[in-house]
Design a protein around this motif. Sequence first.
Motif, PDB file in Angstrom:
ATOM      1  N   PHE A   1       0.745  -1.069   0.016  1.00  0.00           N
ATOM      2  CA  PHE A   1       0.044   0.077   0.133  1.00  0.00           C
ATOM      3  C   PHE A   1       0.962   1.321  -0.059  1.00  0.00           C
ATOM      4  CE2 PHE A   1      -2.365   3.239   2.589  1.00  0.00           C
ATOM      5  CZ  PHE A   1      -3.309   3.439   1.676  1.00  0.00           C
ATOM      6  N   THR A   2       2.023   1.158   0.762  1.00  0.00           N
ATOM      7  CA  THR A   2       2.981   2.305   0.847  1.00  0.00           C
ATOM      8  C   THR A   2       3.551   2.421  -0.565  1.00  0.00           C
ATOM      9  OG1 THR A   2       3.278   2.039   3.275  1.00  0.00           O
ATOM     10  CG2 THR A   2       4.939   3.376   2.018  1.00  0.00           C
ATOM     11  N   VAL A   3       4.097   1.657  -1.118  1.00  0.00           N
ATOM     12  CA  VAL A   3       4.777   1.700  -2.332  1.00  0.00           C
ATOM     13  C   VAL A   3       3.908   1.836  -3.566  1.00  0.00           C
ATOM     14  CG1 VAL A   3       6.691   0.620  -3.862  1.00  0.00           C
ATOM     15  CG2 VAL A   3       6.751   0.146  -1.374  1.00  0.00           C
ATOM     16  N   GLY A   4       2.884   1.178  -3.573  1.00  0.00           N
ATOM     17  CA  GLY A   4       2.063   1.332  -4.710  1.00  0.00           C
ATOM     18  C   GLY A   4       1.033   2.428  -4.760  1.00  0.00           C
ATOM     19  N   ALA A   5       0.818   2.983  -3.612  1.00  0.00           N
ATOM     20  CA  ALA A   5      -0.201   4.160  -3.482  1.00  0.00           C
ATOM     21  C   ALA A   5       0.008   5.266  -3.001  1.00  0.00           C
ATOM     22  CB  ALA A   5      -1.724   3.476  -2.863  1.00  0.00           C
ATOM     23  N   ARG A   6       0.693   5.182  -1.741  1.00  0.00           N
ATOM     24  CA  ARG A   6       1.113   6.303  -0.828  1.00  0.00           C
ATOM     25  C   ARG A   6       2.026   7.148  -1.368  1.00  0.00           C
ATOM     26  NH1 ARG A   6       1.029   6.043   5.411  1.00  0.00           N
ATOM     27  NH2 ARG A   6       0.946   8.123   5.271  1.00  0.00           N
ATOM     28  N   ILE A   7       3.053   6.505  -1.809  1.00  0.00           N
ATOM     29  CA  ILE A   7       4.558   7.254  -2.234  1.00  0.00           C
ATOM     30  C   ILE A   7       3.788   8.179  -3.678  1.00  0.00           C
ATOM     31  CG2 ILE A   7       6.699   6.950  -3.573  1.00  0.00           C
ATOM     32  CD1 ILE A   7       7.428   5.071  -1.143  1.00  0.00           C
ATOM     33  N   PRO A   8       3.276   7.109  -4.560  1.00  0.00           N
ATOM     34  CA  PRO A   8       2.839   7.973  -5.813  1.00  0.00           C
ATOM     35  C   PRO A   8       1.935   9.162  -5.493  1.00  0.00           C
ATOM     36  CG  PRO A   8       2.767   5.524  -6.111  1.00  0.00           C
ATOM     37  CD  PRO A   8       3.164   5.836  -4.829  1.00  0.00           C
ATOM     38  N   ILE A   9       1.113   9.191  -4.734  1.00  0.00           N
ATOM     39  CA  ILE A   9       0.125   9.918  -4.252  1.00  0.00           C
ATOM     40  C   ILE A   9       0.863  11.274  -3.713  1.00  0.00           C
ATOM     41  CG2 ILE A   9      -1.324  10.768  -2.446  1.00  0.00           C
ATOM     42  CD1 ILE A   9      -2.885   9.841  -4.925  1.00  0.00           C
ATOM     43  N   GLN A  10       2.147  11.149  -2.991  1.00  0.00           N
ATOM     44  CA  GLN A  10       2.642  12.140  -2.489  1.00  0.00           C
ATOM     45  C   GLN A  10       3.675  12.847  -3.606  1.00  0.00           C
ATOM     46  OE1 GLN A  10       5.154  10.086   0.598  1.00  0.00           O
ATOM     47  NE2 GLN A  10       3.995  10.677   2.364  1.00  0.00           N
ATOM     48  N   VAL A  11       3.888  12.019  -4.378  1.00  0.00           N
ATOM     49  CA  VAL A  11       4.635  12.766  -5.671  1.00  0.00           C
ATOM     50  C   VAL A  11       3.683  13.435  -6.422  1.00  0.00           C
ATOM     51  CG1 VAL A  11       5.664  12.275  -8.068  1.00  0.00           C
ATOM     52  CG2 VAL A  11       6.409  10.771  -5.901  1.00  0.00           C
ATOM     53  N   LEU A  12       2.465  12.882  -6.690  1.00  0.00           N
ATOM     54  CA  LEU A  12       1.594  13.786  -7.532  1.00  0.00           C
ATOM     55  C   LEU A  12       1.264  15.003  -6.676  1.00  0.00           C
ATOM     56  CD1 LEU A  12      -0.259  13.239 -10.007  1.00  0.00           C
ATOM     57  CD2 LEU A  12      -1.966  12.573  -8.536  1.00  0.00           C
ATOM     58  N   GLY A  13       0.883  14.971  -5.387  1.00  0.00           N
ATOM     59  CA  GLY A  13       0.732  16.165  -4.538  1.00  0.00           C
ATOM     60  C   GLY A  13       1.918  17.253  -4.863  1.00  0.00           C
ATOM     61  N   SER A  14       3.139  16.957  -4.611  1.00  0.00           N
ATOM     62  CA  SER A  14       4.304  17.728  -4.825  1.00  0.00           C
ATOM     63  C   SER A  14       4.331  18.326  -6.225  1.00  0.00           C
ATOM     64  CB  SER A  14       5.660  16.930  -4.663  1.00  0.00           C
ATOM     65  OG  SER A  14       5.651  16.568  -3.144  1.00  0.00           O
ATOM     66  N   ILE A  15       4.174  17.467  -7.349  1.00  0.00           N
ATOM     67  CA  ILE A  15       4.092  17.922  -8.802  1.00  0.00           C
ATOM     68  C   ILE A  15       2.889  19.249  -8.637  1.00  0.00           C
ATOM     69  CG2 ILE A  15       3.209  17.420 -11.140  1.00  0.00           C
ATOM     70  CD1 ILE A  15       4.782  14.664 -10.553  1.00  0.00           C
ATOM     71  N   TYR A  16       1.833  18.708  -8.349  1.00  0.00           N
ATOM     72  CA  TYR A  16       0.637  19.811  -8.492  1.00  0.00           C
ATOM     73  C   TYR A  16       1.049  21.268  -7.474  1.00  0.00           C
ATOM     74  CZ  TYR A  16      -2.735  17.461 -11.531  1.00  0.00           C
ATOM     75  OH  TYR A  16      -3.222  16.756 -12.453  1.00  0.00           O
ATOM     76  N   GLY A  17       1.708  20.576  -6.540  1.00  0.00           N
ATOM     77  CA  GLY A  17       1.900  21.922  -5.692  1.00  0.00           C
ATOM     78  C   GLY A  17       3.102  22.988  -6.431  1.00  0.00           C
ATOM     79  N   VAL A  18       4.036  22.287  -6.930  1.00  0.00           N
ATOM     80  CA  VAL A  18       5.020  23.072  -7.935  1.00  0.00           C
ATOM     81  C   VAL A  18       4.365  23.789  -8.919  1.00  0.00           C
ATOM     82  CG1 VAL A  18       7.281  22.987  -8.907  1.00  0.00           C
ATOM     83  CG2 VAL A  18       7.022  21.745  -6.873  1.00  0.00           C
ATOM     84  N   ARG A  19       3.562  23.095  -9.596  1.00  0.00           N
ATOM     85  CA  ARG A  19       2.909  23.631 -10.926  1.00  0.00           C
ATOM     86  C   ARG A  19       2.151  24.896 -10.471  1.00  0.00           C
ATOM     87  NH1 ARG A  19      -0.656  19.673 -14.705  1.00  0.00           N
ATOM     88  NH2 ARG A  19       1.733  19.071 -14.971  1.00  0.00           N
TER      89      ARG A  19
END
Length: 241
Positions: A90-108
């Motif tokens: 769950f951590t590797v397959g869902a939580r880490i990708p979601i954190q990356v997505l949040g950071s990408i949108y934050g920087v955008r």
Amino acid sequence: MAAVGGRLLLVSDFFMSFMWVWSSVLIKIFVYKILGYGTHDLKGEILRYGISIVNMFFFAYLAKATKGGAYNPLTILSSAISGDFSNFLFTVGARIPIQVLGSIYGVRFILAAFPEIGRGPRLNVDIARGALTEGLLTFGIVIISQGLSRKIPGSFFMKTWISSVSKLTLHILGSDLTGGCMNPASVMGWAFAHGEHTSKKHLIVYWLAPMEATLAAVWAFRLIVRPKKDETLKAKSVKSD
């Protein structure tokens, strides 16, 4: 209920990652643009570091309020390694990708609001030295975090204070070399915005090295410090004797 809790964690991870990249930028804008301190002004640097510690307290409170929400993949990875396999997936397959997505949108959104803002963390040394730097910094903070969770299990203020000061110290030590990030997700946000997210230096320095250092730190901590269960069993055996 478990599925609902998992979805809430994912939502918390996304927004905390989004907010984390914003917070660092807003602190710099407040200190250097609004208050007018220079980038090498000692008073300005002290103020920025002080606000950064307050900011880390705020995010620690958010993590507690959301019952585990996080903005750093290394934080949840170190916990997942020690847990069961389903939690690891769950951590590797869902939580880490979601954190990356949040950071990408934050920087955008940051670049849309402040186009003149910088490029985020920069690698100022070669890849090997950069990977070693990020790896050592990550190893240090994971060891400290593991120790705090074991030795001071109930003290929110003390744990957060030690953790915040430790993170800030390690960040300062590595800031001139790699940015002292110790957070692959936030770096990915900036790298993605500038088309560098698939570059060799980004993947090795800001992903591979910290991930390996996290694994090494968890393994080393287990090797040096006995689990609490072992200590409990030993104490019971002594009493029975």
